[in-house]
Enzyme design. Structure first.
Site, PDB file in Angstrom:
ATOM      1  N   ASP A   1      -4.905  22.630 -10.189  1.00 26.20           N
ATOM      2  CA  ASP A   1      -5.299  21.492 -11.018  1.00 26.20           C
ATOM      3  C   ASP A   1      -4.660  21.701 -12.387  1.00 26.20           C
ATOM      4  OD1 ASP A   1      -6.538  19.665 -12.708  1.00 26.20           O
ATOM      5  OD2 ASP A   1      -8.537  19.962 -11.872  1.00 26.20           O
TER       6      ASP A   1
ATOM      7  N   ARG B   1       0.820  -1.211   0.000  1.00 27.55           N
ATOM      8  CA  ARG B   1       0.000   0.000   0.000  1.00 27.55           C
ATOM      9  C   ARG B   1       0.853   1.259   0.000  1.00 27.55           C
ATOM     10  NH1 ARG B   1      -1.501   2.327   4.480  1.00 27.55           N
ATOM     11  NH2 ARG B   1      -1.441   0.404   5.696  1.00 27.55           N
TER      12      ARG B   1
ATOM     13  N   TYR C   1     -13.122  22.182 -11.661  1.00 30.98           N
ATOM     14  CA  TYR C   1     -13.740  20.886 -11.934  1.00 30.98           C
ATOM     15  C   TYR C   1     -14.914  20.688 -10.983  1.00 30.98           C
ATOM     16  CZ  TYR C   1     -13.583  15.686 -12.372  1.00 30.98           C
ATOM     17  OH  TYR C   1     -13.851  14.356 -12.574  1.00 30.98           O
TER      18      TYR C   1
ATOM     19  N   LYS D   1      -6.113  11.210 -17.937  1.00 28.75           N
ATOM     20  CA  LYS D   1      -6.246  11.917 -19.198  1.00 28.75           C
ATOM     21  C   LYS D   1      -4.998  11.711 -20.069  1.00 28.75           C
ATOM     22  CE  LYS D   1     -10.155  13.757 -17.665  1.00 28.75           C
ATOM     23  NZ  LYS D   1     -10.337  13.243 -16.312  1.00 28.75           N
TER      24      LYS D   1
END
Length: 398
Positions: A188, A63, A116, A213
């Site tokens: 962002d 993890r 966003y 993206k």
């Protein structure tokens, strides 16, 4: 003498960053699938634990990262010119963790109004319950200074903005924020994906991308990343560990494979998008085209000053007589543009945008319906013919 990443162009960094080194190695890193890391002695285990406490990299538990993820983080850190990068399972997970690494109960946060939409919802539906207040500021920064308070701890920017791609003067924003002392600036940076724009070089503390993206580029992996300055890193790493954020080595490998071709993909897609944008500006059914790399776009001056290029996104505003059902017909008539969320992959996409739900501040000069187009890797001439056919189907209705 071997060149460092700071000496290299970013297309070269994408090609060489994170690759194995040695006399006999594979050109790609191995996919290190494991949950458990074993140690040959208690001393070795304690050394690894101590290293993590000092925010050093090292294998400890699945993890907490893998060698495959480390390679991808190295590439993104070099692209963003940051101190360290943390991977997340999605862009939104990266964004929310970046926010939570800064704000506490009683703090105040300022959010750019062109952000966003899920970030907007996170602030209103989650942060409000934590006792964190938030306000929106205009992308042109005209109201930012008056909204900064002694309680402001975070300014969240997005450049360009969602849907209309409004530009933000980040150096000016950072200067205003710094006057108020302990204010973190996070950006962002998904639109430019670290390749075309580097917020940390303009004074930001954190740059966040949805690697889903352009970094991945093939519409097959969900991924996020936060790259920080040296000062912002310890708290981000701590909160990410506390919240259990992790990325599988398989996803990291696919993202790293996508990164190798990101420069050539984005170059092709920005060229095609700009060609379509210029052509669409001449169509009688189109009132306006939103694309910061157009010379007559309101944000062109900032874009040309601070960015190294564009991407495949543009939005079109129809004339007022083209109503909602007509827009639906236009989108459904397209053959090469699929209907779907996201962008940044190899394929072209079209999606109507409903601005009233994604803006709080007034003043937008919008008189018609908006459709966002993502231009993929198809031949631009074919895409133009596809759009022309769909627009022709509307002409008889208007």
């Amino acid at each position: 003498m071997k060149k460092t990443h700071k000496d290299l162009h970013r297309a070269t960094v994408l090609t060489h960053g994170g690759r194995p080194e040695g006399a006999r190695v594979t050109v790609n890193p191995v996919v290190a699938r494991t949950s458990t890391v074993v140690f040959d002695s208690m001393a070795t285990l304690r050394e690894a634990l101590a290293g993590r406490a000092r925010h050093e990299r090292g294998l400890l538990y699945g993890r907490k990262g893998s060698s495959t993820g480390d390679a991808l983080e190295d590439v993104i850190t070099a692209l963003e010119a940051g101190e360290r990068t943390r991977l997340f399972s999605s862009g939104l997970a990266a964004m929310t963790c970046a926010i939570l690494s800064v704000v506490r109960t009683g703090d105040h946060m300022l959010v750019i109004d062109s952000c966003y939409e899920p970030v907007r919802k996170f602030c209103s539906q989650y942060l409000a319950g934590m006792g964190v207040t938030h306000e929106f500021f205009k992308p042109d920064l005209s109201d930012l200074a008056e909204k900064l308070t002694p309680q402001t701890r975070l300014v969240w920017a997005e450049c360009p903005g969602t849907a209309l791609f409004e530009m933000c003067d980040l150096p000016a924003l950072v200067e205003m924020a710094r006057r108020h002392g302990n204010v973190t600036v996070a950006v962002d940076n998904t639109w430019a994906s670290g390749l075309m724009y580097r917020p940390l070089e303009h004074g930001a503390d954190m740059s966040v991308i949805a690697g889903t993206k352009y970094l991945v580029g093939h519409s097959d992996v969900m991924l996020g990343a936060v790259t920080t300055s040296a000062a912002a890193w310890p708290r981000l790493e701590e909160v990410a560990d506390l919240m259990g954020h992790s990325v599988s080595p398989d996803d990291a490998y696919l993202a790293l494979r996508g990164a190798r071709t990101m420069a050539v993909r984005m170059e092709r897609q920005q060229e095609s998008a700009l060609r379509l944008a210029r052509w669409l500006q001449q169509h009688p059914l189109i009132r306006r085209v939103f694309c910061p790399s157009l010379p007559d776009d309101p944000g062109y001056a900032i874009w040309s000053r601070d960015f190294d290029g564009g991407n495949g996104l543009l939005s079109i505003e129809f004339i007022a007589r083209v109503d909602g059902p007509m827009v639906d017909r236009f989108v459904e008539s397209l053959q090469l543009f699929s209907i779907g969320h996201s962008w940044g992959g190899y394929e072209s996409l079209a999606l109507p945008m409903h601005l009233p739900s994604t803006r709080h501040l007034q003043g937008l000069d919008i008189g018609g319906n908006i459709v966002r187009l993502h231009v993929g890797l198809e031949d631009p001439q074919d895409l133009m013919l596809d759009i022309e056919a769909a627009l022709s189907s509307l002409s008889a209705l208007v």
